[in-house]
Write a protein that holds these residues in place. Structure first.
Motif, mmCIF file in Angstrom:
data_model
loop_
_atom_site.group_PDB
_atom_site.id
_atom_site.type_symbol
_atom_site.label_atom_id
_atom_site.label_comp_id
_atom_site.label_asym_id
_atom_site.label_seq_id
_atom_site.Cartn_x
_atom_site.Cartn_y
_atom_site.Cartn_z
ATOM 1 N N MET B 47 88.286 -38.481 19.810
ATOM 2 C CA MET B 47 89.729 -38.626 19.621
ATOM 3 C C MET B 47 90.435 -38.237 20.923
ATOM 4 O O MET B 47 90.192 -37.173 21.475
ATOM 5 C CB MET B 47 90.159 -37.697 18.488
ATOM 6 C CG MET B 47 91.625 -37.453 18.421
ATOM 7 S SD MET B 47 92.359 -38.346 17.073
ATOM 8 C CE MET B 47 94.023 -38.539 17.664
ATOM 9 N N ASN B 54 101.690 -34.982 17.940
ATOM 10 C CA ASN B 54 100.712 -34.078 17.339
ATOM 11 C C ASN B 54 100.544 -34.293 15.835
ATOM 12 O O ASN B 54 99.705 -33.662 15.217
ATOM 13 C CB ASN B 54 101.056 -32.600 17.603
ATOM 14 C CG ASN B 54 99.836 -31.687 17.459
ATOM 15 O OD1 ASN B 54 98.714 -32.154 17.579
ATOM 16 N ND2 ASN B 54 100.054 -30.418 17.196
ATOM 17 N N ALA B 55 101.311 -35.178 15.248
ATOM 18 C CA ALA B 55 101.149 -35.420 13.812
ATOM 19 C C ALA B 55 99.866 -36.211 13.551
ATOM 20 O O ALA B 55 99.144 -35.929 12.596
ATOM 21 C CB ALA B 55 102.357 -36.161 13.250
ATOM 22 N N GLU B 57 97.164 -36.062 15.265
ATOM 23 C CA GLU B 57 96.059 -35.112 15.425
ATOM 24 C C GLU B 57 95.939 -34.247 14.168
ATOM 25 O O GLU B 57 94.842 -33.978 13.698
ATOM 26 C CB GLU B 57 96.284 -34.201 16.642
ATOM 27 C CG GLU B 57 96.035 -34.871 17.971
ATOM 28 C CD GLU B 57 97.007 -36.006 18.254
ATOM 29 O OE1 GLU B 57 98.206 -35.842 17.998
ATOM 30 O OE2 GLU B 57 96.562 -37.067 18.691
ATOM 31 N N ALA B 58 97.098 -33.823 13.648
ATOM 32 C CA ALA B 58 97.089 -32.992 12.443
ATOM 33 C C ALA B 58 96.438 -33.751 11.283
ATOM 34 O O ALA B 58 95.669 -33.173 10.510
ATOM 35 C CB ALA B 58 98.510 -32.578 12.077
ATOM 36 N N GLU B 59 96.701 -35.042 11.183
ATOM 37 C CA GLU B 59 96.116 -35.828 10.101
ATOM 38 C C GLU B 59 94.619 -36.045 10.323
ATOM 39 O O GLU B 59 93.854 -36.103 9.364
ATOM 40 C CB GLU B 59 96.845 -37.167 9.938
ATOM 41 C CG GLU B 59 98.290 -37.034 9.441
ATOM 42 C CD GLU B 59 98.430 -36.404 8.050
ATOM 43 O OE1 GLU B 59 97.827 -35.341 7.799
ATOM 44 O OE2 GLU B 59 99.158 -36.981 7.215
ATOM 45 N N CYS B 60 94.204 -36.157 11.575
ATOM 46 C CA CYS B 60 92.766 -36.264 11.846
ATOM 47 C C CYS B 60 92.060 -34.958 11.514
ATOM 48 O O CYS B 60 90.949 -34.963 10.992
ATOM 49 C CB CYS B 60 92.517 -36.618 13.308
ATOM 50 S SG CYS B 60 92.751 -38.357 13.630
ATOM 51 N N ASN B 61 92.722 -33.848 11.807
ATOM 52 C CA ASN B 61 92.154 -32.563 11.429
ATOM 53 C C ASN B 61 92.078 -32.448 9.908
ATOM 54 O O ASN B 61 91.134 -31.878 9.370
ATOM 55 C CB ASN B 61 92.996 -31.408 11.994
ATOM 56 C CG ASN B 61 92.587 -31.067 13.418
ATOM 57 O OD1 ASN B 61 91.416 -31.076 13.755
ATOM 58 N ND2 ASN B 61 93.564 -30.783 14.265
ATOM 59 N N ALA B 62 93.080 -32.992 9.232
ATOM 60 C CA ALA B 62 93.099 -32.925 7.769
ATOM 61 C C ALA B 62 91.920 -33.693 7.162
ATOM 62 O O ALA B 62 91.491 -33.404 6.049
ATOM 63 C CB ALA B 62 94.427 -33.477 7.233
ATOM 64 N N ASN B 65 89.367 -31.414 5.905
ATOM 65 C CA ASN B 65 89.609 -30.439 4.843
ATOM 66 C C ASN B 65 88.848 -30.830 3.580
ATOM 67 O O ASN B 65 88.368 -31.956 3.463
ATOM 68 C CB ASN B 65 91.121 -30.211 4.628
ATOM 69 C CG ASN B 65 91.814 -31.329 3.871
ATOM 70 O OD1 ASN B 65 91.256 -31.934 2.970
ATOM 71 N ND2 ASN B 65 93.050 -31.606 4.252
ATOM 72 N N TYR B 68 89.082 -34.339 1.799
ATOM 73 C CA TYR B 68 88.619 -35.605 2.385
ATOM 74 C C TYR B 68 87.190 -35.492 2.919
ATOM 75 O O TYR B 68 86.381 -36.374 2.701
ATOM 76 C CB TYR B 68 89.571 -36.050 3.508
ATOM 77 C CG TYR B 68 90.989 -36.188 3.020
ATOM 78 C CD1 TYR B 68 91.373 -37.269 2.224
ATOM 79 C CD2 TYR B 68 91.945 -35.215 3.308
ATOM 80 C CE1 TYR B 68 92.673 -37.380 1.743
ATOM 81 C CE2 TYR B 68 93.243 -35.326 2.842
ATOM 82 C CZ TYR B 68 93.609 -36.404 2.056
ATOM 83 O OH TYR B 68 94.885 -36.508 1.582
ATOM 84 N N PHE B 77 83.742 -36.331 14.584
ATOM 85 C CA PHE B 77 84.547 -36.273 15.802
ATOM 86 C C PHE B 77 83.719 -35.496 16.817
ATOM 87 O O PHE B 77 83.296 -34.372 16.534
ATOM 88 C CB PHE B 77 85.880 -35.586 15.548
ATOM 89 C CG PHE B 77 86.833 -36.456 14.787
ATOM 90 C CD1 PHE B 77 87.588 -37.419 15.434
ATOM 91 C CD2 PHE B 77 86.975 -36.326 13.406
ATOM 92 C CE1 PHE B 77 88.460 -38.228 14.735
ATOM 93 C CE2 PHE B 77 87.846 -37.136 12.697
ATOM 94 C CZ PHE B 77 88.592 -38.091 13.362
ATOM 95 N N PRO B 151 102.942 -40.505 10.868
ATOM 96 C CA PRO B 151 101.561 -40.824 11.220
ATOM 97 C C PRO B 151 100.845 -41.454 10.034
ATOM 98 O O PRO B 151 101.312 -41.308 8.899
ATOM 99 C CB PRO B 151 100.979 -39.439 11.500
ATOM 100 C CG PRO B 151 101.704 -38.548 10.539
ATOM 101 C CD PRO B 151 103.084 -39.104 10.415
ATOM 102 N N ASP B 153 98.421 -41.366 7.062
ATOM 103 C CA ASP B 153 97.873 -40.209 6.337
ATOM 104 C C ASP B 153 96.343 -40.324 6.277
ATOM 105 O O ASP B 153 95.793 -41.376 6.591
ATOM 106 C CB ASP B 153 98.530 -40.052 4.958
ATOM 107 C CG ASP B 153 98.374 -41.286 4.102
ATOM 108 O OD1 ASP B 153 97.402 -42.031 4.328
ATOM 109 O OD2 ASP B 153 99.207 -41.511 3.222
ATOM 110 N N PRO B 154 95.667 -39.245 5.891
ATOM 111 C CA PRO B 154 94.199 -39.268 5.939
ATOM 112 C C PRO B 154 93.579 -40.459 5.193
ATOM 113 O O PRO B 154 92.614 -41.047 5.669
ATOM 114 C CB PRO B 154 93.807 -37.939 5.291
ATOM 115 C CG PRO B 154 94.950 -37.037 5.571
ATOM 116 C CD PRO B 154 96.174 -37.902 5.509
#
Lengths: 456, 168
Positions: B47, B54-55, B57-62, B65, B68, B77, B151, B153-154
């Motif tokens: 990535m 940064n949104a 990136e936040a969704e990729c981090n999500a 969780n 997902y 990643f 962004p 969403d996941p």
């Protein structure tokens, strides 16, 4: 006196250098043909980035400064171009010849340098960190950013304030609600109106929800960086639920474009239930992590920012409050009435910043419960904007956000915003000496600063 | 630690909200099949953020969780472009990131694909063109697939990756 920001504006026949403190604002008029201004960075060290940026943006020479390197303009940026000047109207620039940037580095036998970034190993924003190392020990670190520089200040010039709103909402995704509220305050001042209380509470509720999401994510990632992945799984689950609540309330997972001048009643049943659930989960989380000695072994005394330095560098937000500074925009009658309690810690280490986030989540839950009691529909009429200069302060999840705009004939003449990260990035290197490089990610995450908001 | 295991047993596996469950389950299953078929069971994504808010990136981090948990599908990643099959690119491709992005792209071994994430890379976000922006990305890189959203969403990202996998 706390230093807040320093920036320039172009006037008809001069440049204006504006310095904002918490108690007063100073304005200096300087000659346009030969723009020079005296540095204040010897007294307020955090002013140095503002001054370097001012030189890049306007070509204003800073006299007596200890650092004259470009800040925003990197190796391939054309020389002698100052894009914030009104006569600069290019839509595209060609790359210039590579001019090396001279990093701050410590020399000496066996001392070596480590370059990290701009592209990092994880899923994270781009930025550069430059370490001087004696073995594992960090001697010095320079933070170098502005890889994400999109020239937003210039982009919104000439726009109608409402037209600029979706751009401002997307400057920093993690702080979108805070940016929108700051912009709302500016628009409202320009209109000369006052927002109905119900609308203020609605927006404040969403701001606390944004803070909760950000803090939950951090609590997980900080623990993960100390090798405790179970906490990341736990907190990221809660953060996901909080994000879904944000979507339920605003139709957007980050609350983009959610701060409007109209508010419909919320689904307070679902919100109340979720808050109860979150409170109970956080109580459990606190008792659980407090009992993990290996975690606190990593947290305690790591990345200390002493109260003296926190103050000297005029830090804000979590970073400042973890070092004992009672700085929070929410310290006002409106918030106090709705249950705000100033949270501070005194050790200034990773542990302090971690515990502070725990306390702030608890306080935000409490405030949200009060804000949601006013659930009547509410609107505020918006017409064309008047002429003037307006400022706003908002406490984002990172810290104090300062935004200001000049509006002329209903168009933006000059837009300036100082993300809390812009102050705190400059204090990050102070936390490094005495730590090993392996602890850098942990220290960095404990501050969780924004790159996008910083770079603009 | 006893408290933790007690909690762990009580929480069990967090299932998706019922209305999403079947849909996500379907996506998961088909992604798994495609990854297995085309990438010998493991798709590696690098990535790169070229100037986002940064949104994305936040969704990729999500995606990592417990709701997902992308990694269980064989999609990871990775830390280095040299380990990657795909570059997932978010952001407006800023002037200052341009050469770093091109460098990362050059480091990915063939065969490789670039997938753009979110509205920024194609200049579909509210941002306007400025001198500091080199986007749209398609002018500089071959874009194999685009995942829209501001962004995304996941779920949309998972769906987008699936579409990409079907396409190649």
């Amino acid at each position: 006196m706390r230093f807040v920001a320093r920036f320039a504006k172009e006037r008809q026949s001069s440049f204006e250098v504006i310095t904002v403190f918490d108690e007063k604002t100073e304005i200096e008029q300087i000659d346009k043909a030969d723009p020079v201004v005296e540095t204040i960075a010897t007294k307020y060290p955090a002013a140095i980035w503002f001054e370097r940026k001012m030189h890049d943006d306007f070509g204003i020479r800073i006299e007596g400064a200890f650092d004259h390197r470009p800040l925003v303009h990197q190796e391939r940026f054309p020389k002698d171009i100052h894009p914030m000047r009104k006569d600069f109207t290019e839509q595209s620039l060609d790359f210039a010849e590579y001019r090396p940037y001279k990093y701050e580095a410590i020399g000496g036998e066996g001392v070596f340098e480590v370059s990290v970034g701009p592209i990092h190993a994880g899923i994270i924003e781009p930025g550069h960190f430059h370490f001087s190392q004696a073995g594992e020990d960090i001697l010095h670190q320079e933070v170098r950013h502005f890889y994400k520089y999109r020239a937003i200040e210039k982009m919104v010039e000439g726009m109608d304030p409402l037209q600029a709103a979706p751009i401002i909402a997307r400057i920093s995704g993690n702080e979108s609600v805070a940016y929108q509220i700051a912009w709302r305050d500016i628009v409202v001042q320009a209109l000369g109106t006052v927002l109905p209380n119900a609308l203020l509470k609605r927006h404040a509720l969403l701001l606390e929800l944004e803070r909760i999401i950000h803090h939950l994510t951090d609590l997980g990632f900080i623990s993960n960086d100390a090798g405790f992945a179970a906490a990341l799984a736990f907190c990221s689950k809660l953060a996901e639920e909080a994000r879904r609540m944000m979507k339920h309330l605003t139709r957007h997972r980050f609350g983009f474009d959610a701060i409007t001048f109209e508010a419909d009643p919320l689904d307070i049943g679902a919100l109340g239930q979720w808050l109860d659930h979150l409170q109970e989960q956080m109580q459990w989380f606190r008792e659980w992590v407090i009992d993990i000695p290996s975690l606190w072994d990593r947290f305690d005394t790591t990345g200390i920012l002493t109260p003296y330095k926190a103050k000297k560098y005029d830090t804000v937000g979590i970073v400042a409050r973890a070092s004992g500074m009672a700085v929070d925009v929410r310290l006002n009658p409106f918030y106090l009435e709705h249950g705000f309690r100033m949270q501070t810690q005194s050790n200034g280490d990773v542990a302090a910043r971690f515990k502070l986030r725990l306390d702030e989540v608890a306080n935000s839950i409490e405030m949200m419960r009060r804000f949601m009691m006013d659930n009547a529909p509410s609107t505020c009429k918006v017409q064309s904007e008047a002429k003037g200069s307006y400022s706003a302060f908002v406490e984002s999840s990172i810290g104090e956000l300062f935004m200001t705009a000049d509006i002329k004939n209903g168009k933006i003449e000059r837009f300036f915003v100082r993300d809390p990260s812009f102050m705190n990035w400059q204090a990050l290197h102070l936390m490094m000496p005495g730590n090993i490089i392996a602890d850098f990610p942990l220290i960095n995450k404990s501050c969780d600063l924004s790159y996008a908001g910083n770079d603009l | 630690m006893i408290r933790f295991w007690e909690k762990r047993a009580k929480t069990s596996v967090v299932t998706e909200h019922p209305e999403l469950e079947t849909q996500i389950d379907q996506i998961r299953r088909s992604i798994k099949d495609e990854v297995k078929r085309k990438f010998a069971g493991s798709l590696a994504i690098r990535m790169v953020d070229s100037g986002s808010c940064n949104a994305c990136e936040a969704e990729c981090n999500a995606l990592s969780n417990p709701y997902y948990d992308l990694e269980r599908l064989g999609i990871r990643f990775v830390a280095s472009p040299r380990h990657a099959d795909v570059m997932l690119l978010s952001g407006l491709l800023t002037f200052n990131m341009y050469h770093h992005v091109m460098d990362a792209w050059a480091q990915i071994p063939e065969p490789k694909w670039s997938v753009t994430l979110g509205d920024c890379p194609l200049m579909n976000a509210p941002f306007q063109k400025s001198f500091a922006i080199k986007g749209p990305v398609a002018e500089h890189l071959p874009v194999a697939h685009h995942i829209p959203g501001c962004p995304p969403d996941p779920e949309t990202i998972m769906q987008g990756l699936l579409e990409f996998l079907k396409k190649i």
